[in-house]
Motif scaffolding. Sequence first.
Motif, PDB file in Angstrom:
ATOM      1  N   TYR A  41      52.045  25.475  38.030  1.00 58.64           N
ATOM      2  CA  TYR A  41      51.281  26.550  38.651  1.00 58.64           C
ATOM      3  C   TYR A  41      52.229  27.639  39.140  1.00 58.64           C
ATOM      4  O   TYR A  41      53.305  27.342  39.664  1.00 58.64           O
ATOM      5  N   LYS A  71      49.792  41.847  38.978  1.00 54.60           N
ATOM      6  CA  LYS A  71      49.271  40.496  39.169  1.00 54.60           C
ATOM      7  C   LYS A  71      48.366  40.091  38.000  1.00 54.60           C
ATOM      8  O   LYS A  71      48.517  39.010  37.437  1.00 54.60           O
ATOM      9  N   GLU A  72      47.461  40.972  37.631  1.00 58.73           N
ATOM     10  CA  GLU A  72      46.553  40.696  36.514  1.00 58.73           C
ATOM     11  C   GLU A  72      47.328  40.542  35.202  1.00 58.73           C
ATOM     12  O   GLU A  72      47.044  39.647  34.400  1.00 58.73           O
ATOM     13  N   GLN A  75      49.122  37.211  35.108  1.00 65.78           N
ATOM     14  CA  GLN A  75      48.150  36.159  34.813  1.00 65.78           C
ATOM     15  C   GLN A  75      47.825  36.134  33.321  1.00 65.78           C
ATOM     16  O   GLN A  75      47.777  35.063  32.705  1.00 65.78           O
ATOM     17  N   ASN A  79      48.450  33.014  30.628  1.00 70.51           N
ATOM     18  CA  ASN A  79      47.379  32.476  29.784  1.00 70.51           C
ATOM     19  C   ASN A  79      47.769  32.509  28.312  1.00 70.51           C
ATOM     20  O   ASN A  79      47.532  31.549  27.578  1.00 70.51           O
ATOM     21  N   SER A  90      49.269  27.663  34.776  1.00 70.62           N
ATOM     22  CA  SER A  90      48.133  28.292  35.445  1.00 70.62           C
ATOM     23  C   SER A  90      48.607  29.230  36.540  1.00 70.62           C
ATOM     24  O   SER A  90      49.613  28.984  37.196  1.00 70.62           O
ATOM     25  N   PHE A  91      47.826  30.277  36.744  1.00 68.56           N
ATOM     26  CA  PHE A  91      48.057  31.209  37.835  1.00 68.56           C
ATOM     27  C   PHE A  91      47.164  30.804  38.996  1.00 68.56           C
ATOM     28  O   PHE A  91      46.001  30.470  38.796  1.00 68.56           O
ATOM     29  N   GLU A  93      46.144  31.748  43.295  1.00 67.25           N
ATOM     30  CA  GLU A  93      46.257  32.687  44.419  1.00 67.25           C
ATOM     31  C   GLU A  93      46.955  32.015  45.600  1.00 67.25           C
ATOM     32  O   GLU A  93      47.740  32.642  46.284  1.00 67.25           O
TER      33      GLU A  93
END
Length: 173
Positions: A41, A71-72, A75, A79, A90-91, A93
Motif C-alpha cells: 500500500y 495524487k490522482e 494513483q 493501478n 494499492s493507493f 488515503e
Amino acid sequence: MKTLRFLLLFTAAITLTACGTSHNYTNNSLNKNFYAEKSIYFKLNPKSQNQINFTGMYGTVLGGVMQPNVKETFQLSLNELASETNIKLSFIENSEEITDKNAVVFDTDISEINWHFGFSVATLKTVVNYKNINNSKEIQTTGIRKSGGGDEKNNLKKSLKDATYNFLKEYEK
C-alpha cells in the motif's frame, strides 16, 4: 524544395516518435515469488511536490500549462503498474483503511517533479522517497519519461510509474 520539406517533416516525425521511452512493464524482471503473497500500500505524503516545474526550451505555443492532480496521477500510475506486473499495489488515503495485518505500507514522498525541454526531447523526472511505515527503512528512486512533448498528466503518470517500478526492483533485494 519539395524534397527538402519532405526530409524536414520526415526527420521531425522520426525524432518525435523515437524519443519516447516505453513504460509497459508486462514483461518485467521482478521476482514473482517475492511479491506473490504481498499486498503493498502506498500513502502519498501531504508534503509531496504537487506541481510540475518546467525548465529548458519550454514555451506555451498551444496554450497554458495544465497542472495535473499529482495524487490522482500517482494513483493511476499505481493501478496501471499493478495491472501490468500482477502485483498487489494499492493507493490509500490513510492506514486505517487496511485490514490485512501482513500488509506493507509505504509513506510516499514525491520530492521532485521536473520537466526539462531540450531541443528535440522533453524529459520528465520524478524523485520519490518510499518510507516503510513498519520499520522506517527508506528507498529513494527516480522515474524518467522521455518524449517529444505530450500532455502533462500522461507524462507524469509514466514517470511516477517508472519510479515505483524502480522502487520495486530495489525493495526485492
